[in-house]
Design a protein around this motif. Structure first.
Motif, short mmCIF file in Angstrom:
data_model
loop_
_atom_site.label_atom_id
_atom_site.label_comp_id
_atom_site.label_asym_id
_atom_site.label_seq_id
_atom_site.Cartn_x
_atom_site.Cartn_y
_atom_site.Cartn_z
N GLN A 1 -42.25 -46.51 -46.58
CA GLN A 1 -43.78 -46.20 -47.13
C GLN A 1 -43.85 -44.55 -46.42
N ALA A 2 -43.58 -44.37 -45.15
CA ALA A 2 -43.50 -43.15 -44.40
C ALA A 2 -42.84 -42.12 -45.10
N THR A 3 -41.73 -42.24 -45.51
CA THR A 3 -40.85 -41.39 -46.21
C THR A 3 -41.52 -41.24 -47.73
N PHE A 4 -42.03 -42.10 -48.55
CA PHE A 4 -42.75 -41.75 -49.56
C PHE A 4 -43.93 -41.04 -49.49
N MET A 5 -44.81 -41.23 -48.51
CA MET A 5 -45.76 -40.33 -48.05
C MET A 5 -45.54 -38.87 -47.82
N ALA A 6 -44.36 -38.71 -46.99
CA ALA A 6 -43.86 -37.40 -46.96
C ALA A 6 -43.25 -36.76 -48.10
N ALA A 7 -42.61 -37.51 -49.15
CA ALA A 7 -42.10 -36.96 -50.16
C ALA A 7 -43.39 -36.49 -51.30
N ALA A 8 -44.38 -37.39 -51.20
CA ALA A 8 -45.36 -37.02 -51.96
C ALA A 8 -46.12 -35.67 -51.67
N ALA A 9 -46.38 -35.44 -50.19
CA ALA A 9 -46.74 -34.40 -49.61
C ALA A 9 -46.14 -33.29 -49.98
N GLU A 10 -44.87 -33.20 -49.85
CA GLU A 10 -43.90 -32.08 -50.31
C GLU A 10 -43.95 -31.87 -51.94
N PHE A 11 -44.19 -32.84 -52.56
CA PHE A 11 -44.42 -32.58 -54.11
C PHE A 11 -45.76 -32.11 -54.47
N ASP A 12 -46.59 -32.42 -53.63
CA ASP A 12 -47.91 -31.67 -53.99
C ASP A 12 -47.94 -30.31 -53.65
N PRO B 1 -37.23 -29.47 -53.49
CA PRO B 1 -35.84 -29.86 -52.64
C PRO B 1 -36.12 -30.84 -51.60
N ALA B 2 -37.60 -30.54 -50.71
CA ALA B 2 -37.60 -31.61 -49.64
C ALA B 2 -38.07 -33.03 -50.23
N ALA B 3 -38.93 -33.02 -51.21
CA ALA B 3 -39.34 -34.23 -51.66
C ALA B 3 -38.06 -35.16 -52.38
N THR B 4 -37.00 -34.22 -53.06
CA THR B 4 -35.82 -34.82 -53.48
C THR B 4 -35.21 -35.28 -52.28
N ALA B 5 -34.86 -34.58 -51.19
CA ALA B 5 -34.27 -35.13 -50.06
C ALA B 5 -34.87 -36.59 -49.48
N HIS B 6 -36.11 -36.54 -49.63
CA HIS B 6 -36.68 -37.77 -49.11
C HIS B 6 -36.39 -38.87 -49.92
N TYR B 7 -36.38 -38.69 -51.20
CA TYR B 7 -36.19 -39.71 -52.24
C TYR B 7 -34.74 -40.42 -52.05
N ASN B 8 -33.97 -39.39 -51.99
CA ASN B 8 -32.40 -39.73 -51.62
C ASN B 8 -32.10 -40.36 -50.50
N TRP B 9 -32.94 -40.13 -49.31
CA TRP B 9 -32.56 -40.97 -48.13
C TRP B 9 -33.22 -42.38 -48.39
N ILE B 10 -34.42 -42.26 -49.29
CA ILE B 10 -34.80 -43.90 -49.33
C ILE B 10 -33.88 -44.71 -50.24
#
Length: 209
Positions: A92-103, A108-117
């Motif tokens: 959940q925390a990583t999804f939140m961080a990815a969404a914040a970077e996407f917005d 690239p940062a959002a992509t890294a978060h999703y790949n981590w998940i």
């Protein structure tokens, strides 16, 4: 008398059996008992770790609402990822961080978060959602082929309609209405009759006909 002799014979047989095999049976029973205790301890350990991760997530959410320091929030996220990588709270925390970077447009940062998940989480829904959000991030960058390839990632069949619908969205963006229509119809056919998303899918299909 005969009954007594039979009982004595059975007792002698059992003693003989135990003398030859008893220690091995005891070892197996002991191993089984230790395995069960290990399993109970492991489940208890997991429960404890999940509660710790949930508490850290709650703190992170509170901090995000009151703090503007991205370094502090990133440190909290790294703490969760390093110490509780399998926890749903960490996802959940990583999804939140990815969404914040996407917005913010930091794809690239959002992509890294999703790949981590995708690398650390095993839950079927979490995996499917990460694949879908990663494909959307690639779509936003007009990386159409990469996005379609991402959607080929194997997920739990229960979540296949989500990826099929996203495939349709990408094909629409590519101005391929026939292929998009086929993707939407496939998603609709796989979607349960009681799904709330059926109406939206039907609207998308009607727009392409």
């Amino acid at each position: 008398m005969a009954a007594h002799l039979d009982e004595q014979q059975e007792l002698d047989n059992f003693k003989h059996f135990w003398k030859g095999w008893g220690r091995w049976l005891f070892a197996l029973l002991l191993a089984g008992g230790l395995s069960y205790l290990g399993y109970v301890w492991y489940q208890s350990h997991l429960d404890g770790k999940n509660k710790e991760a949930a508490a850290l997530l709650a703190q992170m959410v509170d901090k995000a609402q009151t703090s503007t320091d991205p370094k502090a929030l990133n440190a909290d996220l790294q703490n969760l990822q390093q110490n509780y990588p399998a926890s749903t709270s960490t996802a959940q925390a990583t999804f939140m961080a990815a969404a914040a970077e996407f917005d913010k447009g930091n794809y690239p940062a959002a992509t890294a978060h999703y790949n981590w998940i995708l690398s650390n989480q095993k839950d079927g829904f979490v995996q499917a959602l990460a694949v879908q959000r990663l494909a959307i991030t690639q779509l936003q960058q007009k990386q159409f082929d990469q996005a379609l390839k991402t959607l080929e990632t194997a997920v739990d069949p229960a979540f296949a309609p989500l990826l099929q619908e996203t495939k349709g969205d990408i094909l629409v963006a590519q101005e391929k209405p026939k292929e998009a229509l086929a993707a939407y119809e496939t998603a609709l056919n796989k979607l349960p009759k009681t799904s709330n998303n059926r109406e939206l899918l039907e609207m998308k299909i009607l727009q392409l006909k």
